[in-house]
Scaffold this motif. Sequence first.
Motif, PDB file in Angstrom:
ATOM      1  N   PHE A 161       0.825  -1.213   0.000  1.00 18.49           N
ATOM      2  CA  PHE A 161       0.000   0.000   0.000  1.00 18.49           C
ATOM      3  C   PHE A 161       0.862   1.267   0.000  1.00 18.49           C
ATOM      4  CE2 PHE A 161      -2.489   3.302   2.180  1.00 18.49           C
ATOM      5  CZ  PHE A 161      -3.613   3.319   1.378  1.00 18.49           C
ATOM      6  N   LEU A 162       1.990   1.214   0.682  1.00 22.51           N
ATOM      7  CA  LEU A 162       2.853   2.394   0.789  1.00 22.51           C
ATOM      8  C   LEU A 162       3.786   2.549  -0.408  1.00 22.51           C
ATOM      9  CD1 LEU A 162       3.787   2.272   4.581  1.00 22.51           C
ATOM     10  CD2 LEU A 162       2.040   3.667   3.456  1.00 22.51           C
ATOM     11  N   THR A 163       3.890   1.511  -1.241  1.00 20.96           N
ATOM     12  CA  THR A 163       4.731   1.604  -2.436  1.00 20.96           C
ATOM     13  C   THR A 163       3.996   2.413  -3.503  1.00 20.96           C
ATOM     14  OG1 THR A 163       5.707  -0.557  -1.957  1.00 20.96           O
ATOM     15  CG2 THR A 163       5.995   0.310  -4.182  1.00 20.96           C
ATOM     16  N   GLU A 164       4.596   3.473  -3.950  1.00 19.64           N
ATOM     17  CA  GLU A 164       3.888   4.414  -4.819  1.00 19.64           C
ATOM     18  C   GLU A 164       3.726   3.898  -6.246  1.00 19.64           C
ATOM     19  OE1 GLU A 164       5.770   8.171  -4.641  1.00 19.64           O
ATOM     20  OE2 GLU A 164       5.314   8.513  -2.526  1.00 19.64           O
ATOM     21  N   GLU A 165       4.786   3.445  -6.885  1.00 22.40           N
ATOM     22  CA  GLU A 165       4.722   3.129  -8.312  1.00 22.40           C
ATOM     23  C   GLU A 165       4.107   1.755  -8.571  1.00 22.40           C
ATOM     24  OE1 GLU A 165       8.590   3.595  -9.928  1.00 22.40           O
ATOM     25  OE2 GLU A 165       8.681   5.759  -9.557  1.00 22.40           O
ATOM     26  N   THR A 166       4.595   0.733  -7.910  1.00 26.02           N
ATOM     27  CA  THR A 166       4.148  -0.640  -8.193  1.00 26.02           C
ATOM     28  C   THR A 166       3.213  -1.185  -7.123  1.00 26.02           C
ATOM     29  OG1 THR A 166       6.097  -1.549  -7.076  1.00 26.02           O
ATOM     30  CG2 THR A 166       6.265  -1.139  -9.452  1.00 26.02           C
ATOM     31  N   GLY A 167       2.789  -0.365  -6.175  1.00 26.09           N
ATOM     32  CA  GLY A 167       1.951  -0.843  -5.077  1.00 26.09           C
ATOM     33  C   GLY A 167       0.474  -0.781  -5.406  1.00 26.09           C
TER      34      GLY A 167
END
Length: 301
Positions: A161-167
């Motif tokens: 959830f906190l991963t911006e590009e691949t989340g």
Amino acid sequence: MAVSLREYRARIRSVESTKKITRAMELIAASRIIKAQQRAQAAAPYARELTRAVSAVATFSNVDHPLTEETTESNRAAVLIVTSDRGLAGAYSSSVIKEAERLMEKLRGEGKEVAVYISGRKGVAYFSFRKREIVQSWTGHSDQPTYDVAREMSDTLIEQFLTEETGVDEVHVVYSRFKSMLVQEPTAVRLLPLEIVEGEERPSEEELLPLYEFEPSPAEVLDALLPKYVTSRIYFALLQAAASELAARQRAMKSATDNATELIKKYTRIANQARQAGITQEISEIVGGVNALADANAGHE
């Protein structure tokens, strides 16, 4: 007729053996349900107080946290599906999977890509057989979940959830909620971003709201509490699912035991009829032979 009688007797022995197994599994499931309910009740106070604490921080502080922020455009959602590791539980796993399929269809209809996370071998088998991608799975704990497993699941989902590009932009969990021994309800809940509501009634205008002071700061308190809150929600879902699985298995095994009893009665009745028909035929053959000998003797005289 003798061969048919032997077949029915073999079937009766086979069904009796199956009945012993289903009866034993029914008793085992019944004994484990009590423990599962006790574990769920023991975890309830911690989850309740943690919810109150998180609700207080989120409500009475103006801090924006990544786990509580709504994104304007949600393109990818994660769905955690809680199923069982073993079968012989009736429609338990299939009902949860159907609820998950409805949720995923709804998310895809909103233009979102769905990432599937599975708990339980039944769910893994279902998606693997259909050659559908599974991002990550956890197995071997469905009837006795542990807090460590729930924490591992929450850490994985929070990281995504906190991963911006691949989340992902949303996290949902689908599990079976235990309501009673006869009712287990498939339930879908959105975990992230957090929707924290404490109580259903709004305070009246005359009611004084409490004043909170947060130390060291509201942001740091949220950083500490929110991951624990997500873990407790997942752990609660696992405990509910475990109790539901055991209740469904007890009900399925009781039904199987009752069916085996009826089948034994049916085969016993048919076997008795076959045995009686065989005896009747043998008596008829003996009587016929005696009459034939009597007629032959009378002819010689």
